[in-house]
Structures are given as structure tokens and as C-alpha cells.
Design a protein around this motif. Structure first.
Motif, short mmCIF file in Angstrom:
data_model
loop_
_atom_site.label_atom_id
_atom_site.label_comp_id
_atom_site.label_asym_id
_atom_site.label_seq_id
_atom_site.Cartn_x
_atom_site.Cartn_y
_atom_site.Cartn_z
N TYR A 39 0.83 -1.20 0.00
CA TYR A 39 0.00 0.00 0.00
C TYR A 39 0.87 1.26 0.00
O TYR A 39 0.63 2.19 -0.77
N THR A 43 0.84 3.97 -3.15
CA THR A 43 0.31 5.32 -2.97
C THR A 43 1.39 6.38 -3.04
O THR A 43 1.11 7.57 -2.87
N ASP A 44 2.62 5.99 -3.32
CA ASP A 44 3.73 6.93 -3.44
C ASP A 44 4.15 7.05 -4.91
O ASP A 44 3.82 8.03 -5.57
N ALA A 81 -5.40 1.60 -2.69
CA ALA A 81 -4.31 2.43 -3.22
C ALA A 81 -4.80 3.32 -4.36
O ALA A 81 -4.45 4.50 -4.42
N ASP A 84 -6.97 6.04 -2.77
CA ASP A 84 -6.25 6.97 -1.91
C ASP A 84 -5.10 7.71 -2.60
O ASP A 84 -4.46 8.55 -1.99
N PHE A 85 -4.83 7.40 -3.86
CA PHE A 85 -3.69 7.99 -4.57
C PHE A 85 -3.93 9.48 -4.78
O PHE A 85 -4.97 9.88 -5.31
N THR A 86 -2.96 10.32 -4.38
CA THR A 86 -3.17 11.77 -4.45
C THR A 86 -2.02 12.54 -5.09
O THR A 86 -2.02 13.77 -5.06
#
Length: 99
Positions: A39, A43-44, A81, A84-86
Motif C-alpha cells: 500500500y 500510494t507513493d 491504493a 487513496d492515490f493523491t
């Protein structure tokens, strides 16, 4: 769009998936080979160039048949992921390709 392919025909365990996805997305050496680390990396993706990145998991059915609980857990992390990916410079999507 940059596609990152995981050949699921050889993925028969969570460990196999971690290895395959780490290679496909060029995860850093610090990747911990567990669901939390998966995760965190998904998400990075700051080590990848800007743009749209698509993880294509071909044949996820192989793992689902061998390890249904593991498959569900990985799919839940993939879904979380994506949701929540930003990162404003990158986009992240997952595509599952069934036979």
C-alpha cells in the motif's frame, strides 16, 4: 500512459505477487514485501516519472484459485491504493485481465 505488467500466470502466492509487482513498478529496495508496504509503495510512486501509470495484472485468477484469501487481500490493497492515490504529478490505475 505507462503500463506496468504483472504476469499472473506465475503468481502462486502473495510472495510471488510482491516480487512481480515490485519488478513491474520498480519498487525501491526498502519495499517490505507485505500488504502494508505494498500500500505504501502504491500510494507513493515518486520514483517513477510523472504521468499516468497503469498496473496491468494479467491472470489474477491463478492466485485466486490457489490462495483465495491472499488474492482478496491483495485486491483490497490495490483498490484502496487507487482510491487513496493523491500525487498531483502522477495518476495510478489498476486493470485486471482475466482469461
Amino acid at each position: 500512459m505507462i503500463q506496468h505488467i504483472v504476469d499472473g500466470s506465475a503468481v502462486r502466492s502473495r510472495s510471488d505477487f510482491y516480487e512481480a509487482v515490485a519488478a513491474a513498478l520498480e519498487f525501491p529496495e526498502w519495499f517490505g514485501h507485505n500488504l502494508d508496504a505494498l500500500y505504501d509503495c502504491l500510494t507513493d510512486l515518486s520514483w517513477l516519472p510523472p504521468g499516468e501509470h497503469v498496473l496491468v495484472w494479467a491472470r489474477p485468477d491463478v492466485l485466486a484459485q490457489i490462495d483465495p484469501a491472499g488474492s482478496r487481500a491483495i485486491n483490497a490493497v490495490l483498490s484502496d491504493a487507487v482510491e487513496d492515490f493523491t500525487d498531483p504529478e502522477r495518476a495510478f490505475k489498476v486493470v485486471l485481465v482475466e482469461p
